[in-house]
Design a protein around this motif. Structure first.
Motif, PDB file in Angstrom:
ATOM      1  N   TYR A 142      21.369  27.737  30.008  1.00 28.57           N
ATOM      2  CA  TYR A 142      20.402  26.522  29.927  1.00 28.57           C
ATOM      3  C   TYR A 142      19.013  27.290  29.582  1.00 28.57           C
ATOM      4  O   TYR A 142      17.976  26.563  30.853  1.00 28.57           O
ATOM      5  CB  TYR A 142      21.011  25.887  31.323  1.00 28.57           C
ATOM      6  N   THR A 143      18.554  27.995  28.558  1.00 30.58           N
ATOM      7  CA  THR A 143      17.922  28.327  27.806  1.00 30.58           C
ATOM      8  C   THR A 143      17.500  27.631  26.967  1.00 30.58           C
ATOM      9  O   THR A 143      18.346  28.117  25.564  1.00 30.58           O
ATOM     10  CB  THR A 143      17.719  30.023  28.178  1.00 30.58           C
ATOM     11  N   ILE A 144      16.697  27.435  26.150  1.00 31.31           N
ATOM     12  CA  ILE A 144      16.147  27.040  24.718  1.00 31.31           C
ATOM     13  C   ILE A 144      14.647  27.238  25.021  1.00 31.31           C
ATOM     14  O   ILE A 144      14.089  27.331  25.922  1.00 31.31           O
ATOM     15  CB  ILE A 144      15.991  25.594  24.250  1.00 31.31           C
ATOM     16  N   THR A 154      16.567  19.098  31.203  1.00 31.52           N
ATOM     17  CA  THR A 154      17.316  18.977  32.504  1.00 31.52           C
ATOM     18  C   THR A 154      18.598  19.691  32.034  1.00 31.52           C
ATOM     19  O   THR A 154      19.146  20.347  30.776  1.00 31.52           O
ATOM     20  CB  THR A 154      17.513  17.530  32.486  1.00 31.52           C
ATOM     21  N   ALA A 155      19.753  19.737  32.828  1.00 27.88           N
ATOM     22  CA  ALA A 155      21.178  20.355  32.459  1.00 27.88           C
ATOM     23  C   ALA A 155      21.675  19.240  31.308  1.00 27.88           C
ATOM     24  O   ALA A 155      22.341  20.216  30.300  1.00 27.88           O
ATOM     25  CB  ALA A 155      21.629  20.003  34.185  1.00 27.88           C
ATOM     26  N   LYS A 156      21.657  18.129  31.779  1.00 28.38           N
ATOM     27  CA  LYS A 156      21.937  16.696  30.899  1.00 28.38           C
ATOM     28  C   LYS A 156      21.802  17.083  29.411  1.00 28.38           C
ATOM     29  O   LYS A 156      21.988  17.270  28.462  1.00 28.38           O
ATOM     30  CB  LYS A 156      22.428  15.511  30.902  1.00 28.38           C
ATOM     31  N   GLU A 157      20.640  17.838  29.699  1.00 29.17           N
ATOM     32  CA  GLU A 157      19.534  17.989  28.197  1.00 29.17           C
ATOM     33  C   GLU A 157      19.793  18.861  27.061  1.00 29.17           C
ATOM     34  O   GLU A 157      20.541  18.503  26.177  1.00 29.17           O
ATOM     35  CB  GLU A 157      17.909  17.618  28.490  1.00 29.17           C
ATOM     36  N   PHE A 158      20.116  19.503  27.808  1.00 26.73           N
ATOM     37  CA  PHE A 158      21.071  20.913  27.252  1.00 26.73           C
ATOM     38  C   PHE A 158      22.145  20.639  27.121  1.00 26.73           C
ATOM     39  O   PHE A 158      22.521  21.864  25.460  1.00 26.73           O
ATOM     40  CB  PHE A 158      20.117  22.023  28.598  1.00 26.73           C
TER      41      PHE A 158
END
Length: 221
Positions: A142-144, A154-158
């Motif tokens: 969950y890192t970009i 957000t978690a879902k965006e990731f």
């Protein structure tokens, strides 16, 4: 480190034989005769491997594969007496790793388990990071980053952008995103995906995600 195996097999004799052989080889085994209870277990615990029978009471093995949201990419080996080509093709389309036909040799099963776990380990090591133009994504973390700077998603965006970066060129429909990331039982309007795509374009650049009119979204290969 001990590998933990989730075994779903309703035949008591076969189940007990598999538990004995797997534990003898040092695997930790959680065994269930029903897919429903196995799904509940997966909500709180992760496993190194899933061994799945197809012909199960109530929820079939195929229904389990459609319901199971395999975000952690747990390897799956299907073991079944159904050995026709149509069944095997359909099951492989559910992204399983191996199909073994009953009756089977326990020695062969153990060798196939070792091979699947070995492949899974290599893929996890190799695919720990994806670099695409000015974007760098750490898989499952969950890192970009964009231009070297961390971007808060957000978690879902990731999960949406991770799916597209790992499948560059593939067009995802809204329904595919909802099924893969929210699951069959989760009520979410399909337009929710459009909102996530809009936010991702704002945060990561409007040129990153392409719209395929009437179909869905993709990241160009």
């Amino acid at each position: 480190m001990e590998h933990s195996v989730l075994l779903i097999e309703d035949n008591e004799s076969i189940r007990n034989s598999m538990i004995y052989s797997l534990e003898k080889e040092g695997y930790g085994v959680y065994a269930f005769s029903h897919a429903e209870t196995a799904l509940e277990c997966l909500q709180n615990k992760t496993f190194s491997l899933i061994l799945l029978d197809l012909m199960l009471p109530k929820m079939s093995g195929e229904a389990f594969l459609k319901r199971f949201n395999n975000k952690k990419n747990i390897p799956i080996i299907v073991i079944s007496a159904l050995n026709d080509e149509f069944t095997q093709i359909n099951i492989y389309n559910e992204k399983i790793d191996e199909f073994i036909v009953k009756p089977f040799s326990m020695n062969i099963l153990l060798l196939k388990i070792e091979a699947v776990l070995r492949r899974s380990s290599v893929q996890t090591t190799v695919k720990s990071m994806v670099e695409y133009k000015n974007i760098c994504l750490e898989i499952g973390n969950y890192t970009i980053y964009r231009d070297g700077k961390k971007v808060e998603l957000t978690a879902k965006e990731f999960e949406v952008i991770e799916a597209m970066l790992l499948n560059q060129g593939k067009v995802f429909s809204r329904e595919e995103f909802l099924t893969a990331l929210w699951g069959y039982d989760y009520f979410v309007d399909s337009r929710t995906i459009d909102v996530h795509i809009k936010n991702l374009r704002i945060k990561l650049g409007k040129e990153l995600i392409q719209t395929v009119k009437g179909v869905g979204y993709r990241v160009a290969k």
